[in-house]
Design a protein around this motif. Structure first.
Motif, short mmCIF file in Angstrom:
data_model
loop_
_atom_site.label_atom_id
_atom_site.label_comp_id
_atom_site.label_asym_id
_atom_site.label_seq_id
_atom_site.Cartn_x
_atom_site.Cartn_y
_atom_site.Cartn_z
N ASN A 72 2.02 7.56 -6.43
CA ASN A 72 1.07 8.62 -6.80
C ASN A 72 1.36 9.94 -6.10
O ASN A 72 0.50 10.83 -6.08
CB ASN A 72 -0.36 8.16 -6.48
CG ASN A 72 -0.85 7.11 -7.46
OD1 ASN A 72 -0.68 7.25 -8.66
ND2 ASN A 72 -1.43 6.04 -6.93
N GLN B 186 1.53 12.97 0.94
CA GLN B 186 0.20 12.83 1.53
C GLN B 186 -0.74 12.36 0.42
O GLN B 186 -1.13 13.12 -0.47
CB GLN B 186 -0.27 14.17 2.10
CG GLN B 186 -1.70 14.15 2.64
CD GLN B 186 -1.81 13.41 3.96
OE1 GLN B 186 -1.26 13.84 4.97
NE2 GLN B 186 -2.54 12.30 3.96
N VAL B 187 -1.07 11.07 0.43
CA VAL B 187 -1.98 10.49 -0.55
C VAL B 187 -3.00 9.64 0.21
O VAL B 187 -2.63 8.67 0.89
CB VAL B 187 -1.24 9.62 -1.58
CG1 VAL B 187 -2.23 8.99 -2.55
CG2 VAL B 187 -0.20 10.44 -2.33
N LYS B 188 -4.26 10.01 0.13
CA LYS B 188 -5.33 9.36 0.87
C LYS B 188 -4.97 9.35 2.35
O LYS B 188 -4.66 10.37 2.94
CB LYS B 188 -5.60 7.95 0.30
CG LYS B 188 -6.13 7.97 -1.12
CD LYS B 188 -6.49 6.58 -1.59
CE LYS B 188 -7.09 6.63 -2.99
NZ LYS B 188 -7.46 5.28 -3.48
N GLU B 189 -4.99 8.14 2.97
CA GLU B 189 -4.70 8.05 4.40
C GLU B 189 -3.21 7.98 4.70
O GLU B 189 -2.79 8.02 5.85
CB GLU B 189 -5.40 6.81 4.98
CG GLU B 189 -4.72 5.48 4.69
CD GLU B 189 -4.77 5.03 3.22
OE1 GLU B 189 -4.02 4.12 2.85
OE2 GLU B 189 -5.57 5.61 2.46
N TYR B 190 -2.39 7.90 3.64
CA TYR B 190 -0.95 7.69 3.82
C TYR B 190 -0.22 9.03 3.90
O TYR B 190 -0.44 9.93 3.09
CB TYR B 190 -0.40 6.89 2.64
CG TYR B 190 1.08 6.60 2.71
CD1 TYR B 190 1.57 5.55 3.47
CD2 TYR B 190 1.99 7.40 2.02
CE1 TYR B 190 2.94 5.28 3.53
CE2 TYR B 190 3.35 7.13 2.08
CZ TYR B 190 3.81 6.08 2.83
OH TYR B 190 5.17 5.82 2.89
N ARG B 191 0.65 9.16 4.90
CA ARG B 191 1.48 10.35 5.04
C ARG B 191 2.86 9.92 5.52
O ARG B 191 2.98 9.21 6.53
CB ARG B 191 0.87 11.35 6.03
CG ARG B 191 1.71 12.62 6.21
CD ARG B 191 1.06 13.57 7.21
NE ARG B 191 1.91 14.74 7.47
CZ ARG B 191 1.89 15.84 6.74
NH1 ARG B 191 1.05 15.94 5.71
NH2 ARG B 191 2.69 16.86 7.03
N ARG C 114 1.02 4.31 -2.77
CA ARG C 114 0.78 5.71 -2.41
C ARG C 114 1.97 6.58 -2.83
O ARG C 114 1.80 7.69 -3.34
CB ARG C 114 0.55 5.84 -0.90
CG ARG C 114 -0.66 5.07 -0.39
CD ARG C 114 -1.96 5.62 -0.94
NE ARG C 114 -3.11 4.94 -0.38
CZ ARG C 114 -3.82 4.00 -1.00
NH1 ARG C 114 -3.49 3.65 -2.25
NH2 ARG C 114 -4.85 3.42 -0.42
N VAL D 224 0.83 -1.20 0.00
CA VAL D 224 0.00 0.00 0.00
C VAL D 224 0.87 1.25 0.00
O VAL D 224 0.63 2.21 -0.75
CB VAL D 224 -0.95 0.00 1.22
CG1 VAL D 224 -1.72 1.31 1.30
CG2 VAL D 224 -1.91 -1.18 1.14
#
Length: 260
Positions: free
Chosen positions: A117, A164-169, A114, A110
């Motif tokens: 992207n 910072q992509v969706k919930e991922y940081r 992320r 995952v």
């Protein structure tokens, strides 16, 4: 890895990209001494997610593989009009991966998706229109491989970015091979220096600490205090014929025609 603007191409160009991309990746791996036949690869048109074992060759992956891939893309794109160039976003991350029934599973997978992207990769391609490849290393890979001193790359070659992509940081490290960014110098300043094998092994046969650099022009030599002379001495020239990659840092080259 993923090809830029794939969806904007017509059917014929999309088919060409799917044909050429794996061949470019295979050639770069062979040139870097890596065997992609041992990798688990999930293919998706213009995108590939590859999982490889941790075998000590991680510095070679980050350094040599990226360098050879940039060279393959440069040669490939030199034969094409600008609209037909192939430009890639590449991410390298490490972690546990489970081979599942429909691909790969795990937080590392995952995180890799992320990172691929990350807006910073798209921005880098836009800011460097002449670049064929942009690379993003996860913080773990950067600190263990680059900051650990296991490649020819320098920490200052990279730009620290926050993804910072969706919930991922997370923090990651950006490199545009072959270009400069601000005060940063061109990457891969010592091609071939990462032929080290395992991360803990020194470069074979030539530790960096044992190399003596040339004395400054006009200064004293290491023995006898002789100054460097710029006088041309044909009787002092050695000619060596070589084939294949050569680590020639500190060497002086002369070039002549075949007619003598």
């Amino acid at each position: 890895m993923d090809a830029q603007a794939y969806g904007g191409n017509n059917d014929r160009r999309q088919s060409e990209i799917q044909h050429d991309l794996p061949r470019l990746l295979d050639r770069a791996a062979r040139s870097a001494g890596l065997d992609r036949a041992r990798w688990q690869i999930q293919r998706k048109g213009d995108e590939q997610l590859a999982v490889r074992p941790l075998d000590g060759a991680e510095p070679r992956l980050v350094d040599d593989y990226v360098r050879h891939l940039a060279a393959e893309l440069r040669e490939y794109n030199a034969q094409r009009v600008p609209e037909a160039r192939m430009r890639l976003r590449l991410v390298i991350h490490q972690g546990l991966v489970e081979l599942a029934d429909n691909g790969f599973a795990g937080s590392a997978v995952v995180a890799t998706a992320r990172l691929l992207n990350a807006p910073a990769l798209y921005d880098a391609l836009a800011a460097h229109p002449g670049a064929d490849l942009v690379l993003l290393l996860s913080d773990d890979v950067f600190r263990s491989v680059v900051e650990g001193g296991h490649t020819s790359l320098r920490t200052e070659d990279f730009t620290r970015v926050t993804v910072q992509v969706k919930e991922y940081r997370a923090v990651a490290w950006l490199l545009v091979p072959g270009t400069s960014s601000g005060e940063r110098t061109t990457a891969f300043h010592e091609p071939g220096a990462a032929e080290r094998g395992k991360p803990t092994a020194p470069a074979p046969g030539e530790p960096a600490a044992d190399r003596s650099g040339p004395a400054a022009a006009g200064g004293a030599g290491a023995a006898g205090g002789a100054a460097i002379s710029n006088e041309y001495r044909a009787d002092k020239i050695n000619v060596t014929n070589v084939a294949g990659p050569v680590d020639a840092r500190g060497a002086v080259f002369g070039f002549g025609g075949g007619g003598g």
